[in-house]
Design a protein around this motif. Sequence first.
Motif, PDB file in Angstrom:
ATOM      1  N   LEU A   1      17.504  10.823  22.536  1.00 45.30           N
ATOM      2  CA  LEU A   1      18.279   9.573  22.756  1.00 45.30           C
ATOM      3  C   LEU A   1      19.018   9.425  21.581  1.00 45.30           C
ATOM      4  O   LEU A   1      19.911   8.571  21.764  1.00 45.30           O
ATOM      5  CB  LEU A   1      16.833   8.523  22.585  1.00 45.30           C
ATOM      6  N   ASN A   2      18.519   9.703  20.392  1.00 43.57           N
ATOM      7  CA  ASN A   2      19.328   9.542  19.204  1.00 43.57           C
ATOM      8  C   ASN A   2      20.802  10.589  18.810  1.00 43.57           C
ATOM      9  O   ASN A   2      21.481  10.213  18.422  1.00 43.57           O
ATOM     10  CB  ASN A   2      18.415   9.519  17.861  1.00 43.57           C
ATOM     11  N   ASN A   3      20.224  11.817  19.524  1.00 37.88           N
ATOM     12  CA  ASN A   3      21.231  12.867  19.405  1.00 37.88           C
ATOM     13  C   ASN A   3      21.752  13.366  20.666  1.00 37.88           C
ATOM     14  O   ASN A   3      21.005  14.173  21.146  1.00 37.88           O
ATOM     15  CB  ASN A   3      20.653  13.769  18.483  1.00 37.88           C
ATOM     16  N   ILE A   4      22.776  12.925  21.196  1.00 33.46           N
ATOM     17  CA  ILE A   4      23.213  13.244  22.687  1.00 33.46           C
ATOM     18  C   ILE A   4      23.533  14.860  23.004  1.00 33.46           C
ATOM     19  O   ILE A   4      23.412  15.505  23.753  1.00 33.46           O
ATOM     20  CB  ILE A   4      24.110  12.311  23.309  1.00 33.46           C
TER      21      ILE A   4
ATOM     22  N   PRO B   1      24.553   6.183  22.072  1.00 33.98           N
ATOM     23  CA  PRO B   1      24.089   7.110  23.152  1.00 33.98           C
ATOM     24  C   PRO B   1      23.659   6.177  24.431  1.00 33.98           C
ATOM     25  O   PRO B   1      23.607   6.905  25.684  1.00 33.98           O
ATOM     26  CB  PRO B   1      22.748   7.754  22.648  1.00 33.98           C
ATOM     27  N   ILE B   2      23.085   5.114  24.376  1.00 38.97           N
ATOM     28  CA  ILE B   2      23.000   4.273  25.411  1.00 38.97           C
ATOM     29  C   ILE B   2      23.948   4.485  26.524  1.00 38.97           C
ATOM     30  O   ILE B   2      23.341   4.468  27.686  1.00 38.97           O
ATOM     31  CB  ILE B   2      22.258   2.885  25.435  1.00 38.97           C
ATOM     32  N   GLU B   3      25.030   4.169  26.166  1.00 42.38           N
ATOM     33  CA  GLU B   3      26.121   4.159  26.994  1.00 42.38           C
ATOM     34  C   GLU B   3      26.230   5.584  27.899  1.00 42.38           C
ATOM     35  O   GLU B   3      26.410   5.508  28.947  1.00 42.38           O
ATOM     36  CB  GLU B   3      27.487   3.759  26.356  1.00 42.38           C
ATOM     37  N   TYR B   4      26.075   6.438  27.003  1.00 38.56           N
ATOM     38  CA  TYR B   4      26.355   7.898  27.774  1.00 38.56           C
ATOM     39  C   TYR B   4      25.048   8.157  28.635  1.00 38.56           C
ATOM     40  O   TYR B   4      25.388   8.684  29.863  1.00 38.56           O
ATOM     41  CB  TYR B   4      26.414   8.978  26.354  1.00 38.56           C
ATOM     42  N   TYR B   5      24.069   8.003  28.289  1.00 36.43           N
ATOM     43  CA  TYR B   5      22.700   8.103  29.275  1.00 36.43           C
ATOM     44  C   TYR B   5      22.886   7.035  30.399  1.00 36.43           C
ATOM     45  O   TYR B   5      22.844   7.608  31.463  1.00 36.43           O
ATOM     46  CB  TYR B   5      21.473   7.893  28.692  1.00 36.43           C
ATOM     47  N   MET B   6      23.576   6.108  30.276  1.00 41.82           N
ATOM     48  CA  MET B   6      23.751   5.192  31.607  1.00 41.82           C
ATOM     49  C   MET B   6      24.480   5.726  32.152  1.00 41.82           C
ATOM     50  O   MET B   6      24.129   5.727  33.459  1.00 41.82           O
ATOM     51  CB  MET B   6      24.232   3.985  30.978  1.00 41.82           C
ATOM     52  N   GLU B   7      25.823   6.200  31.951  1.00 44.72           N
ATOM     53  CA  GLU B   7      26.795   7.007  32.898  1.00 44.72           C
ATOM     54  C   GLU B   7      26.181   8.091  33.303  1.00 44.72           C
ATOM     55  O   GLU B   7      26.480   8.344  34.598  1.00 44.72           O
ATOM     56  CB  GLU B   7      27.877   7.052  31.808  1.00 44.72           C
ATOM     57  N   PHE B   8      25.474   8.972  32.608  1.00 43.20           N
ATOM     58  CA  PHE B   8      24.825  10.013  33.309  1.00 43.20           C
ATOM     59  C   PHE B   8      24.231   9.990  34.250  1.00 43.20           C
ATOM     60  O   PHE B   8      23.764  10.756  35.030  1.00 43.20           O
ATOM     61  CB  PHE B   8      24.026  10.736  31.977  1.00 43.20           C
ATOM     62  N   HIS B   9      23.149   8.825  34.173  1.00 40.05           N
ATOM     63  CA  HIS B   9      22.357   8.282  35.372  1.00 40.05           C
ATOM     64  C   HIS B   9      22.945   7.559  36.370  1.00 40.05           C
ATOM     65  O   HIS B   9      22.199   6.918  37.066  1.00 40.05           O
ATOM     66  CB  HIS B   9      20.986   7.607  34.725  1.00 40.05           C
ATOM     67  N   LYS B  10      24.208   7.557  36.433  1.00 38.08           N
ATOM     68  CA  LYS B  10      24.911   6.900  37.521  1.00 38.08           C
ATOM     69  C   LYS B  10      24.726   5.533  37.613  1.00 38.08           C
ATOM     70  O   LYS B  10      24.694   4.785  38.425  1.00 38.08           O
ATOM     71  CB  LYS B  10      24.603   7.524  38.937  1.00 38.08           C
ATOM     72  N   MET B  11      24.263   4.827  36.457  1.00 32.86           N
ATOM     73  CA  MET B  11      24.086   3.508  36.297  1.00 32.86           C
ATOM     74  C   MET B  11      25.287   2.762  36.019  1.00 32.86           C
ATOM     75  O   MET B  11      26.348   3.142  35.222  1.00 32.86           O
ATOM     76  CB  MET B  11      22.961   3.177  35.436  1.00 32.86           C
TER      77      MET B  11
END
Lengths: 136, 332
Positions: free
Chosen positions: A128-131, A71-81
């Motif tokens: 964070l654990n479950n997108i 999920p870290i990668e998903y949230y990273m992309e979600f936040h335009k990082m």
Amino acid sequence: MKKDEVPQDKSNLESANFKELCYAVDENGEYTTVNSSGWDPKTIALNKAIEDIKERVEDAKQRVLNNQSSPIEYYMEFHKMDLPILASYVGMWKWRVKRHFKPKVFNKLPKKILQKYADVFDVSMEQLNNITLHGN
Amino acid sequence: MEINFTHHQSAHCENGVISNLMKHHGFQVSEPLAFGIGSGLLFCYIPFLMVNHAPAFTYRALPGIIFKRFAKRVGIKIKREKFKNPQQAKARLDENLKNNNPVGLQVGVYNLVYFPDEYRFHFNAHNLVVYGKQNDTYLISDPVMETVTTLTDKQLEKVRFAKGAFAPKGHIYYPVDFPKELDLEKAIVKGIKHTCKDMLAPIPVLGVNGIRHTAKLIRKWPKKKGVKKANHYLGQIVRMQEEIGTGGGGFRYIFAAFLQESSNILNKPELSNLSKEMTLIGDSWRDFAVDASRIYKNRSAKEDAYNNVATQLEVIADKEEVFFKKLKNAIK
């Protein structure tokens, strides 16, 4: 650019209800400032960039759901990082963050590190654990 | 507590903060003057750096450096501070507001809530002025906005301590010492000379050479990177050139306005003619943006379309080379 040539196209600025300032020359050749509501060539460029980001987020989402990434990668992309930005926010080396993209590694992360990510992404531990719990 | 501060909208945040702070202290310095004296105009391709997954191009000098040069050239002193600790950063800000001193802050854009969502990228070199505080809300004069706005202390802390490239680290700055009168004439000459030097520098990625280098890259992109990436990269160039802050044409129009103003101050009519020439060059940059946007709008881009915009850039480079050589002679 002449004063009456300053473009007044529809753009994303409308949502925030403001116009940007452009420099242009008036009838006497003197420079002056004119507000512009937007210009198509750059609105298209911006919309394309946003489309690209959406594609990246969707792509990351699929990979997380297929257990190819964490999920870290998903949230990273979600936040335009990107990796350097995320690494800077959580205060870790880039290679370490990249390692956390592996589902196997991610599942064994201690709570303390997970909390760091949750804080940066502004989500709960469950999210964070479950997108799939992440809104929009 | 609110300081009596007049907000003027500007095209670019850094020049705007300089101009607004100077006006607050009784010196009428326009945005183009701040930009020109600080030698803000540039073109640079930054190799190895990727921004938003595309190569980085810039049409302006490094963040912060315009104010630095401006201050040195007109003889004002600026106090600058960065912080590790957000509490300390906040305390210093409050202290200044209590002393009736509006301050400039460097902030990140991503969490700037009053910006439209689409514009919130991880860009950390935005500038704004804080001119007061009511309870837990700070009064903000953001030069690119039409009117003043506010941020809560939580929101302000978040943008002051954004992370990534150019992290602001709570950067706070304000002028502390002014000469009796600003020596504008000398400062303008210095500013122009520096810009000519940058634009004509014998470095492949900088100035006129940088524009030519970029044209070469554009020719290679569709084959080397594929149409999708090539279009994304081209879009990035246009955004760097035109997005909020440049005043149009990659700062070329602001620079032309600066030359026009300088022609009056220095009493040099040649500069007024050169200003007109710069306006035309700015128009060429706009034409380039229009043609480039046709390419990324149509997705299926033909190779000769890339060659066409690359040629346009080369023509612009030639024009700018002639222009800056003339400007250099005019200011001798």
